[in-house]
Design a protein around this motif. Structure first.
Motif, PDB file in Angstrom:
ATOM      1  N   LYS A 155      50.091  19.869  47.902  1.00  0.00           N
ATOM      2  CA  LYS A 155      50.879  19.330  47.624  1.00  0.00           C
ATOM      3  C   LYS A 155      51.259  18.002  46.627  1.00  0.00           C
ATOM      4  N   ALA A 156      50.201  18.478  46.047  1.00  0.00           N
ATOM      5  CA  ALA A 156      50.400  17.735  44.675  1.00  0.00           C
ATOM      6  C   ALA A 156      51.229  18.496  43.329  1.00  0.00           C
ATOM      7  N   SER A 157      51.840  19.269  43.859  1.00  0.00           N
ATOM      8  CA  SER A 157      52.553  20.371  42.933  1.00  0.00           C
ATOM      9  C   SER A 157      53.416  19.685  42.057  1.00  0.00           C
ATOM     10  N   GLY A 158      54.470  18.835  43.188  1.00  0.00           N
ATOM     11  CA  GLY A 158      55.394  17.779  42.155  1.00  0.00           C
ATOM     12  C   GLY A 158      55.257  16.387  41.860  1.00  0.00           C
ATOM     13  N   ASN A 159      54.283  16.267  41.586  1.00  0.00           N
ATOM     14  CA  ASN A 159      53.604  14.717  40.650  1.00  0.00           C
ATOM     15  C   ASN A 159      52.293  15.315  41.007  1.00  0.00           C
ATOM     16  N   GLY A 160      51.283  14.394  40.011  1.00  0.00           N
ATOM     17  CA  GLY A 160      50.073  14.002  39.569  1.00  0.00           C
ATOM     18  C   GLY A 160      49.283  14.767  38.598  1.00  0.00           C
ATOM     19  N   PRO A 161      48.373  15.283  38.260  1.00  0.00           N
ATOM     20  CA  PRO A 161      47.966  16.084  36.905  1.00  0.00           C
ATOM     21  C   PRO A 161      48.417  17.422  37.022  1.00  0.00           C
ATOM     22  N   TRP A 162      48.824  18.003  38.368  1.00  0.00           N
ATOM     23  CA  TRP A 162      49.703  19.256  37.920  1.00  0.00           C
ATOM     24  C   TRP A 162      51.123  19.236  37.725  1.00  0.00           C
ATOM     25  N   VAL A 163      51.565  18.475  37.495  1.00  0.00           N
ATOM     26  CA  VAL A 163      52.533  17.996  36.074  1.00  0.00           C
ATOM     27  C   VAL A 163      52.509  17.265  35.338  1.00  0.00           C
ATOM     28  N   THR A 164      51.229  16.296  34.725  1.00  0.00           N
ATOM     29  CA  THR A 164      51.159  15.623  33.457  1.00  0.00           C
ATOM     30  C   THR A 164      49.935  16.590  33.169  1.00  0.00           C
ATOM     31  N   HIS A 165      48.643  17.338  33.480  1.00  0.00           N
ATOM     32  CA  HIS A 165      47.882  18.221  33.251  1.00  0.00           C
ATOM     33  C   HIS A 165      47.980  20.078  33.567  1.00  0.00           C
ATOM     34  N   TRP A 166      49.013  20.756  33.287  1.00  0.00           N
ATOM     35  CA  TRP A 166      48.863  21.719  34.090  1.00  0.00           C
ATOM     36  C   TRP A 166      48.239  22.571  33.930  1.00  0.00           C
ATOM     37  N   GLU A 167      47.827  22.828  32.543  1.00  0.00           N
ATOM     38  CA  GLU A 167      46.545  23.644  31.069  1.00  0.00           C
ATOM     39  C   GLU A 167      45.450  23.052  31.959  1.00  0.00           C
ATOM     40  N   GLU A 168      45.341  21.659  31.720  1.00  0.00           N
ATOM     41  CA  GLU A 168      43.565  21.521  32.794  1.00  0.00           C
ATOM     42  C   GLU A 168      43.993  22.066  34.626  1.00  0.00           C
ATOM     43  N   MET A 169      45.293  21.834  34.948  1.00  0.00           N
ATOM     44  CA  MET A 169      45.294  22.539  36.233  1.00  0.00           C
ATOM     45  C   MET A 169      44.819  23.531  36.493  1.00  0.00           C
ATOM     46  N   ALA A 170      45.021  24.252  35.469  1.00  0.00           N
ATOM     47  CA  ALA A 170      45.272  26.070  35.562  1.00  0.00           C
ATOM     48  C   ALA A 170      43.862  26.906  34.875  1.00  0.00           C
ATOM     49  N   LYS A 171      43.200  25.668  34.905  1.00  0.00           N
ATOM     50  CA  LYS A 171      41.895  26.044  34.615  1.00  0.00           C
ATOM     51  C   LYS A 171      41.105  25.809  35.242  1.00  0.00           C
ATOM     52  N   LYS A 172      41.707  24.802  36.014  1.00  0.00           N
ATOM     53  CA  LYS A 172      40.283  24.274  37.392  1.00  0.00           C
ATOM     54  C   LYS A 172      40.759  25.821  38.422  1.00  0.00           C
ATOM     55  N   THR A 173      41.977  25.675  38.198  1.00  0.00           N
ATOM     56  CA  THR A 173      42.446  27.027  39.251  1.00  0.00           C
ATOM     57  C   THR A 173      41.747  28.486  39.325  1.00  0.00           C
ATOM     58  N   VAL A 174      40.783  28.777  38.032  1.00  0.00           N
ATOM     59  CA  VAL A 174      40.797  29.402  37.190  1.00  0.00           C
ATOM     60  C   VAL A 174      39.272  29.963  37.581  1.00  0.00           C
ATOM     61  N   ILE A 175      38.448  28.117  37.205  1.00  0.00           N
ATOM     62  CA  ILE A 175      37.153  28.156  38.096  1.00  0.00           C
ATOM     63  C   ILE A 175      36.470  28.213  38.412  1.00  0.00           C
ATOM     64  N   ARG A 176      37.403  27.958  39.413  1.00  0.00           N
ATOM     65  CA  ARG A 176      37.191  27.491  41.057  1.00  0.00           C
ATOM     66  C   ARG A 176      37.264  29.174  42.101  1.00  0.00           C
ATOM     67  N   ARG A 177      38.074  30.014  41.147  1.00  0.00           N
ATOM     68  CA  ARG A 177      37.924  31.799  41.737  1.00  0.00           C
ATOM     69  C   ARG A 177      37.151  31.925  41.127  1.00  0.00           C
ATOM     70  N   LEU A 178      36.335  32.130  39.777  1.00  0.00           N
ATOM     71  CA  LEU A 178      35.148  32.208  39.212  1.00  0.00           C
ATOM     72  C   LEU A 178      33.983  32.318  40.147  1.00  0.00           C
ATOM     73  N   PHE A 179      34.065  30.526  40.982  1.00  0.00           N
ATOM     74  CA  PHE A 179      32.688  30.216  41.524  1.00  0.00           C
ATOM     75  C   PHE A 179      32.433  30.793  43.299  1.00  0.00           C
ATOM     76  N   LYS A 180      33.066  31.883  43.138  1.00  0.00           N
ATOM     77  CA  LYS A 180      33.415  32.595  44.434  1.00  0.00           C
ATOM     78  C   LYS A 180      32.220  33.470  43.847  1.00  0.00           C
ATOM     79  N   TYR A 181      31.720  33.764  42.817  1.00  0.00           N
ATOM     80  CA  TYR A 181      31.408  35.683  42.309  1.00  0.00           C
ATOM     81  C   TYR A 181      29.827  35.166  41.583  1.00  0.00           C
ATOM     82  N   LEU A 182      30.107  33.447  42.097  1.00  0.00           N
ATOM     83  CA  LEU A 182      28.251  33.298  41.347  1.00  0.00           C
ATOM     84  C   LEU A 182      27.219  32.445  42.271  1.00  0.00           C
TER      85      LEU A 182
END
Length: 270
Positions: free
Chosen positions: A202-229
């Motif tokens: 829902k935040a694809s058009g505003n907020g951190p996905w727009v202003t901090h894409w790199e940080e959100m990308a890192k968060k996304t892959v961390i979130r996926r990694l946590f499913k195995y930890l």
């Protein structure tokens, strides 16, 4: 940690009765946050390393930076602040732990916009730091021109040697966790995979996905990694809330599954 529901918007209305001086929505919300009952609820939710006064000061700053928050449904706003408090994260861009963002029109019972809690990748790492099963955690981006290869299977391996062009296009993002028992776990995503997650948010058009894409990308892959930890209850709740925020499902309906207790340390340089 308290499981009490956030104070209802009706409580806010009661506090306004008899107040003859007209106040802006921002002043009203800040005043409500500073009431003893609200402070008590935040204090019960917050971990020991944070105080209710500090959280209120931080939230007040966020309201002033984003005035639209004061126009949102009050119960939704308080609920997001309490959720943030329960996780022990500080909202706002200063630390990149979490963000309070207004979403949609008419989703709340009041007909106003709702407030959603979006967790940043540094917030994920901060939560991870409070465990004991993971020695270090890091997330990095790969750019065109970098030497990068990885393989899964019986002999999993990842090699990344960054190039000199720090402005080159990002091609991948990955997260690596070193476990207390000596093992290593990593997860890799392409920019296309990350953008598919972004498109569903829902935040694809505003907020951190727009202003901090790199940080959100890192968060996304961390979130996926946590499913195995092995992760803590707090960490699992954070993942559930974050996934709800990325979808079109209210966070109030988020369920939390049981999990092992653990914590992560920040990797050097993170």
């Amino acid at each position: 940690m308290s499981n009490q529901p956030p104070l209802a918007a009706a409580d806010l209305q009661k506090t306004q009765q008899g107040n003859q001086v007209a106040r802006t929505p921002e002043q009203t919300l800040v005043g409500f946050m500073n009431q003893p009952a609200m402070k008590s609820q935040l204090a019960a939710a917050l971990p020991r390393h944070m105080t209710a006064d500090r959280m209120i000061r931080i939230v007040t700053t966020e309201i002033r930076k984003t005035p639209a928050l004061a126009q949102c449904d009050q119960s939704s706003f308080i609920g997001a602040v309490v959720q943030c408090s329960q996780l022990g994260l500080e909202p706002g861009g200063a630390l990149g732990h979490a963000y309070l963002l207004p979403f949609g029109n008419g989703r709340a019972k009041s007909g106003q916009s709702n407030v959603q809690l979006i967790i940043g990748y540094r917030g994920m790492i901060d939560l991870a730091r409070r465990s004991g099963q993971i020695v270090s955690l890091s997330a990095r981006v790969v750019r065109a021109g970098d030497e990068f290869s990885f393989e899964y299977g019986l002999e999993e391996n990842l090699i990344h040697r960054p190039g000199e062009n720090e402005d080159a296009e990002i091609t991948h993002v990955y997260a690596v966790a070193r476990l207390k028992d000596g093992g290593t776990q990593f997860e890799v995503m392409t920019t296309g995979q990350v953008n598919k997650v972004k498109a569903q948010s829902k935040a694809s058009g505003n907020g951190p996905w727009v202003t901090h894409w790199e940080e959100m990308a890192k968060k996304t892959v961390i979130r996926r990694l946590f499913k195995y930890l092995p992760v803590s209850i707090e960490m699992q709740k954070a993942v559930v809330l974050d996934e709800k925020a990325e979808s079109d499902i209210d966070q109030d309906n988020a369920s939390v599954l049981s999990a092992e207790y653990s914590v992560l340390d920040n990797a050097p340089g993170e």
